[in-house]
Motif scaffolding. Structure first.
Motif, short mmCIF file in Angstrom:
data_model
loop_
_atom_site.label_atom_id
_atom_site.label_comp_id
_atom_site.label_asym_id
_atom_site.label_seq_id
_atom_site.Cartn_x
_atom_site.Cartn_y
_atom_site.Cartn_z
N GLU A 8 21.88 17.74 -19.90
CA GLU A 8 22.72 18.21 -18.81
C GLU A 8 21.84 18.98 -17.81
O GLU A 8 21.59 20.17 -17.96
CB GLU A 8 23.83 19.12 -19.34
N HIS A 9 21.36 18.28 -16.79
CA HIS A 9 20.36 18.88 -15.90
C HIS A 9 20.89 20.07 -15.11
O HIS A 9 20.14 20.99 -14.78
CB HIS A 9 19.81 17.80 -14.95
N THR A 163 32.02 23.61 -11.35
CA THR A 163 32.42 22.74 -12.47
C THR A 163 33.75 22.08 -12.17
O THR A 163 33.94 20.87 -12.36
CB THR A 163 32.51 23.55 -13.77
N LEU A 164 34.70 22.87 -11.67
CA LEU A 164 36.01 22.32 -11.32
C LEU A 164 35.89 21.31 -10.17
O LEU A 164 36.53 20.25 -10.19
CB LEU A 164 36.97 23.45 -10.93
N PRO A 234 31.40 9.01 -5.86
CA PRO A 234 30.66 9.21 -7.10
C PRO A 234 29.18 8.87 -7.00
O PRO A 234 28.34 9.49 -7.65
CB PRO A 234 31.37 8.28 -8.09
N MET A 235 28.82 7.86 -6.16
CA MET A 235 27.41 7.50 -6.04
C MET A 235 26.59 8.60 -5.36
O MET A 235 25.37 8.56 -5.36
CB MET A 235 27.24 6.17 -5.30
N LEU A 240 25.04 15.68 -4.43
CA LEU A 240 25.86 16.87 -4.64
C LEU A 240 25.17 17.84 -5.59
O LEU A 240 25.19 19.05 -5.38
CB LEU A 240 27.23 16.46 -5.20
N GLY A 241 24.57 17.29 -6.64
CA GLY A 241 23.86 18.14 -7.59
C GLY A 241 22.75 18.94 -6.94
O GLY A 241 22.61 20.15 -7.17
#
Length: 259
Positions: A8-9, A163-164, A234-235, A240-241
Protein backbone atom coordinates in the motif's frame (compact mmCIF):
# COMPACT_ATOMS: atom_id res chain seq x y z
CA UNK A 1 13.63 -7.76 1.56
CA UNK A 2 11.47 -6.33 -1.20
CA UNK A 3 8.87 -9.06 -0.71
CA UNK A 4 8.27 -7.81 2.85
CA UNK A 5 7.73 -4.15 2.00
CA UNK A 6 4.09 -2.99 2.30
CA UNK A 7 2.26 -2.89 -1.04
CA UNK A 8 0.00 0.00 0.00
CA UNK A 9 2.18 2.84 -1.29
CA UNK A 10 0.01 5.59 0.17
CA UNK A 11 0.79 4.26 3.64
CA UNK A 12 4.43 5.29 3.28
CA UNK A 13 3.39 8.92 3.36
CA UNK A 14 1.04 8.30 6.27
CA UNK A 15 4.03 7.01 8.23
CA UNK A 16 6.62 9.56 7.15
CA UNK A 17 4.86 12.94 7.09
CA UNK A 18 3.54 12.95 10.69
CA UNK A 19 6.95 11.86 12.01
CA UNK A 20 8.71 14.61 10.07
CA UNK A 21 6.24 17.22 11.34
CA UNK A 22 6.36 16.00 14.95
CA UNK A 23 10.14 16.10 15.09
CA UNK A 24 10.23 19.37 13.15
CA UNK A 25 7.91 21.11 15.60
CA UNK A 26 8.76 19.51 18.96
CA UNK A 27 12.34 18.43 18.37
CA UNK A 28 14.10 15.14 18.94
CA UNK A 29 14.06 13.12 22.13
CA UNK A 30 15.13 9.61 23.07
CA UNK A 31 11.55 8.50 23.72
CA UNK A 32 10.40 10.11 20.48
CA UNK A 33 13.08 8.34 18.47
CA UNK A 34 12.14 5.03 20.08
CA UNK A 35 8.48 5.63 19.24
CA UNK A 36 9.38 6.27 15.61
CA UNK A 37 11.30 2.97 15.56
CA UNK A 38 8.22 1.21 16.99
CA UNK A 39 5.98 2.78 14.33
CA UNK A 40 8.31 1.84 11.47
CA UNK A 41 8.68 -1.71 12.82
CA UNK A 42 4.91 -2.05 13.02
CA UNK A 43 4.61 -0.73 9.48
CA UNK A 44 7.15 -3.26 8.19
CA UNK A 45 5.31 -6.05 10.01
CA UNK A 46 2.24 -5.46 7.86
CA UNK A 47 3.24 -7.36 4.73
CA UNK A 48 4.47 -10.56 6.42
CA UNK A 49 1.33 -10.47 8.57
CA UNK A 50 -0.79 -10.24 5.42
CA UNK A 51 1.04 -13.27 3.99
CA UNK A 52 0.65 -15.29 7.18
CA UNK A 53 -3.07 -14.47 7.27
CA UNK A 54 -3.44 -15.64 3.66
CA UNK A 55 -4.40 -12.20 2.38
CA UNK A 56 -1.88 -12.36 -0.47
CA UNK A 57 -3.27 -15.61 -1.80
CA UNK A 58 -2.90 -19.30 -0.99
CA UNK A 59 0.11 -19.78 -3.26
CA UNK A 60 2.07 -16.90 -1.72
CA UNK A 61 1.26 -18.17 1.76
CA UNK A 62 2.36 -21.69 0.88
CA UNK A 63 5.67 -20.52 -0.58
CA UNK A 64 6.58 -17.74 1.86
CA UNK A 65 4.87 -18.54 5.16
CA UNK A 66 8.03 -19.67 6.98
CA UNK A 67 10.21 -16.62 6.14
CA UNK A 68 7.12 -14.42 6.62
CA UNK A 69 6.76 -15.69 10.19
CA UNK A 70 10.47 -14.99 10.78
CA UNK A 71 10.25 -11.43 9.45
CA UNK A 72 7.00 -10.81 11.33
CA UNK A 73 8.50 -12.01 14.61
CA UNK A 74 11.58 -9.86 14.07
CA UNK A 75 9.53 -6.70 13.35
CA UNK A 76 7.19 -7.32 16.28
CA UNK A 77 10.12 -7.91 18.65
CA UNK A 78 11.80 -4.67 17.57
CA UNK A 79 8.52 -2.76 17.77
CA UNK A 80 7.60 -4.06 21.21
CA UNK A 81 11.10 -3.47 22.59
CA UNK A 82 11.20 0.07 21.21
CA UNK A 83 7.67 0.80 22.43
CA UNK A 84 8.36 -0.43 25.96
CA UNK A 85 11.63 1.47 26.09
CA UNK A 86 9.83 4.62 24.91
CA UNK A 87 7.16 4.19 27.60
CA UNK A 88 9.88 3.82 30.20
CA UNK A 89 11.65 6.98 28.99
CA UNK A 90 8.45 9.04 28.83
CA UNK A 91 7.51 11.26 31.73
CA UNK A 92 4.91 9.26 33.72
CA UNK A 93 2.50 12.19 33.37
CA UNK A 94 2.73 11.88 29.57
CA UNK A 95 2.30 8.11 29.25
CA UNK A 96 -1.44 8.48 28.73
CA UNK A 97 -0.62 9.90 25.29
CA UNK A 98 0.49 6.45 24.10
CA UNK A 99 -3.20 5.52 24.01
CA UNK A 100 -3.81 8.10 21.24
CA UNK A 101 -2.14 5.96 18.55
CA UNK A 102 -2.53 2.63 20.37
CA UNK A 103 -6.34 2.57 20.37
CA UNK A 104 -6.80 2.99 16.59
CA UNK A 105 -3.82 0.67 16.01
CA UNK A 106 -5.65 -2.01 17.99
CA UNK A 107 -8.77 -1.49 15.88
CA UNK A 108 -6.63 -1.84 12.75
CA UNK A 109 -5.12 -5.13 13.97
CA UNK A 110 -8.57 -6.54 14.73
CA UNK A 111 -9.84 -5.43 11.31
CA UNK A 112 -6.85 -7.02 9.58
CA UNK A 113 -7.22 -10.34 11.41
CA UNK A 114 -10.89 -10.40 10.39
CA UNK A 115 -10.08 -9.55 6.78
CA UNK A 116 -11.64 -6.09 7.06
CA UNK A 117 -8.51 -3.97 6.76
CA UNK A 118 -9.78 -2.37 3.54
CA UNK A 119 -13.10 -1.41 5.10
CA UNK A 120 -13.74 2.23 5.85
CA UNK A 121 -13.12 1.73 9.57
CA UNK A 122 -9.93 -0.27 8.96
CA UNK A 123 -8.46 2.44 6.76
CA UNK A 124 -9.64 5.18 9.13
CA UNK A 125 -8.02 3.36 12.06
CA UNK A 126 -4.71 3.23 10.18
CA UNK A 127 -4.93 6.93 9.39
CA UNK A 128 -5.67 7.86 13.01
CA UNK A 129 -2.91 5.62 14.35
CA UNK A 130 -0.24 7.14 12.11
CA UNK A 131 -1.39 10.69 12.85
CA UNK A 132 -1.85 10.00 16.55
CA UNK A 133 1.80 9.10 17.10
CA UNK A 134 2.53 12.85 16.88
CA UNK A 135 1.02 13.37 20.33
CA UNK A 136 3.35 11.17 22.41
CA UNK A 137 6.35 12.20 20.30
CA UNK A 138 5.59 15.87 20.97
CA UNK A 139 5.05 15.30 24.68
CA UNK A 140 8.25 13.27 24.87
CA UNK A 141 10.15 16.34 23.66
CA UNK A 142 8.54 18.56 26.28
CA UNK A 143 5.80 20.11 24.13
CA UNK A 144 2.30 20.66 25.48
CA UNK A 145 -0.71 18.48 24.74
CA UNK A 146 -2.26 21.25 22.64
CA UNK A 147 0.85 21.37 20.45
CA UNK A 148 0.83 17.59 20.06
CA UNK A 149 -2.83 17.68 19.02
CA UNK A 150 -2.15 20.63 16.73
CA UNK A 151 0.38 18.48 14.85
CA UNK A 152 -1.79 15.37 14.78
CA UNK A 153 -5.17 16.84 13.85
CA UNK A 154 -4.30 18.13 10.34
CA UNK A 155 -2.84 14.74 9.41
CA UNK A 156 -5.71 12.81 10.98
CA UNK A 157 -8.19 14.85 8.95
CA UNK A 158 -6.08 14.67 5.79
CA UNK A 159 -5.65 10.89 5.93
CA UNK A 160 -9.22 10.00 6.93
CA UNK A 161 -10.95 12.34 4.49
CA UNK A 162 -8.68 11.43 1.56
CA UNK A 163 -9.44 7.77 2.30
CA UNK A 164 -13.13 8.56 1.97
CA UNK A 165 -12.59 10.63 -1.18
CA UNK A 166 -10.61 7.86 -2.88
CA UNK A 167 -13.34 5.39 -1.95
CA UNK A 168 -15.80 7.65 -3.81
CA UNK A 169 -13.68 7.24 -6.96
CA UNK A 170 -13.48 3.46 -6.58
CA UNK A 171 -17.12 2.88 -5.64
CA UNK A 172 -18.27 4.67 -8.80
CA UNK A 173 -16.82 1.91 -11.00
CA UNK A 174 -16.15 -1.22 -8.91
CA UNK A 175 -18.42 -4.05 -10.01
CA UNK A 176 -20.20 -1.75 -12.43
CA UNK A 177 -20.59 0.98 -9.84
CA UNK A 178 -22.60 1.36 -6.67
CA UNK A 179 -24.51 4.63 -6.84
CA UNK A 180 -25.96 4.34 -3.34
CA UNK A 181 -22.59 3.62 -1.69
CA UNK A 182 -20.93 6.35 -3.76
CA UNK A 183 -23.51 8.93 -2.69
CA UNK A 184 -23.30 7.87 0.97
CA UNK A 185 -19.50 8.05 0.97
CA UNK A 186 -19.56 11.44 -0.74
CA UNK A 187 -21.96 12.74 1.91
CA UNK A 188 -19.77 11.33 4.65
CA UNK A 189 -16.73 13.09 3.17
CA UNK A 190 -18.50 16.45 3.11
CA UNK A 191 -19.98 15.98 6.58
CA UNK A 192 -16.64 15.07 8.14
CA UNK A 193 -14.96 18.03 6.43
CA UNK A 194 -17.62 20.55 7.48
CA UNK A 195 -17.94 19.28 11.05
CA UNK A 196 -14.16 19.13 11.47
CA UNK A 197 -13.76 22.69 10.22
CA UNK A 198 -16.47 23.93 12.59
CA UNK A 199 -15.00 22.10 15.58
CA UNK A 200 -11.47 23.30 14.90
CA UNK A 201 -12.77 26.84 14.56
CA UNK A 202 -14.71 26.59 17.81
CA UNK A 203 -11.78 25.14 19.77
CA UNK A 204 -9.46 27.76 18.29
CA UNK A 205 -11.77 30.60 19.36
CA UNK A 206 -12.01 29.02 22.82
CA UNK A 207 -8.23 28.94 23.04
CA UNK A 208 -8.03 25.15 23.28
CA UNK A 209 -6.17 24.79 19.98
CA UNK A 210 -3.52 26.98 18.35
CA UNK A 211 -4.69 29.03 15.38
CA UNK A 212 -2.44 27.28 12.83
CA UNK A 213 -4.40 24.02 13.18
CA UNK A 214 -7.09 25.23 10.80
CA UNK A 215 -4.45 26.58 8.41
CA UNK A 216 -2.65 23.25 8.40
CA UNK A 217 -5.90 21.36 7.84
CA UNK A 218 -7.11 23.61 5.01
CA UNK A 219 -5.16 22.07 2.07
CA UNK A 220 -6.40 18.57 2.86
CA UNK A 221 -10.00 19.59 3.50
CA UNK A 222 -10.13 21.64 0.29
CA UNK A 223 -8.59 18.84 -1.77
CA UNK A 224 -10.98 16.14 -0.58
CA UNK A 225 -13.96 18.41 -1.14
CA UNK A 226 -12.88 18.85 -4.76
CA UNK A 227 -12.19 15.14 -5.26
CA UNK A 228 -15.50 14.10 -3.69
CA UNK A 229 -17.46 16.66 -5.72
CA UNK A 230 -15.72 15.89 -9.02
CA UNK A 231 -14.18 12.40 -8.77
CA UNK A 232 -11.48 11.75 -11.37
CA UNK A 233 -11.59 8.73 -13.66
CA UNK A 234 -10.12 5.53 -12.17
CA UNK A 235 -7.26 5.57 -14.70
CA UNK A 236 -6.13 8.80 -13.04
CA UNK A 237 -5.75 7.28 -9.58
CA UNK A 238 -1.97 7.37 -9.88
CA UNK A 239 -2.12 11.09 -10.63
CA UNK A 240 -4.49 11.53 -7.71
CA UNK A 241 -2.08 9.63 -5.49
CA UNK A 242 0.80 11.94 -6.35
CA UNK A 243 -1.48 14.94 -5.85
CA UNK A 244 -2.25 13.70 -2.34
CA UNK A 245 1.48 13.31 -1.68
CA UNK A 246 1.90 16.96 -2.68
CA UNK A 247 -0.93 17.97 -0.33
CA UNK A 248 0.66 15.95 2.48
CA UNK A 249 3.95 17.72 1.84
CA UNK A 250 2.24 21.10 1.94
CA UNK A 251 0.48 20.15 5.18
CA UNK A 252 3.81 19.14 6.70
CA UNK A 253 5.42 22.42 5.67
CA UNK A 254 2.54 24.51 7.07
CA UNK A 255 2.41 22.60 10.36
CA UNK A 256 6.19 22.76 10.82
CA UNK A 257 6.44 26.42 9.90
CA UNK A 258 3.51 27.75 11.93
CA UNK A 259 3.60 25.82 15.21
Amino acid sequence: MRAWLPKEHGAYGQVAFPLVAAFGVAGMSTAGALLSVAVIAGFLAHEPAAIVLGQRGARVKRELVTPAWTWLAFCLAIGMAAGLAAAFRLDPAARWSLAVPAIPASVLIIAMVNGREKSWFGEAAAALAFAGICVPIALAAGASTSVGLAIAIPFALLFTTTTLAVRVVILRVRGGGDLRATAATRRATFIVSVVATALIGAFTVAGSLPGPVLLGSAPGLLTVAIVAARPPAPMKLRTLGWSLVAVSTLTTVIVTATL
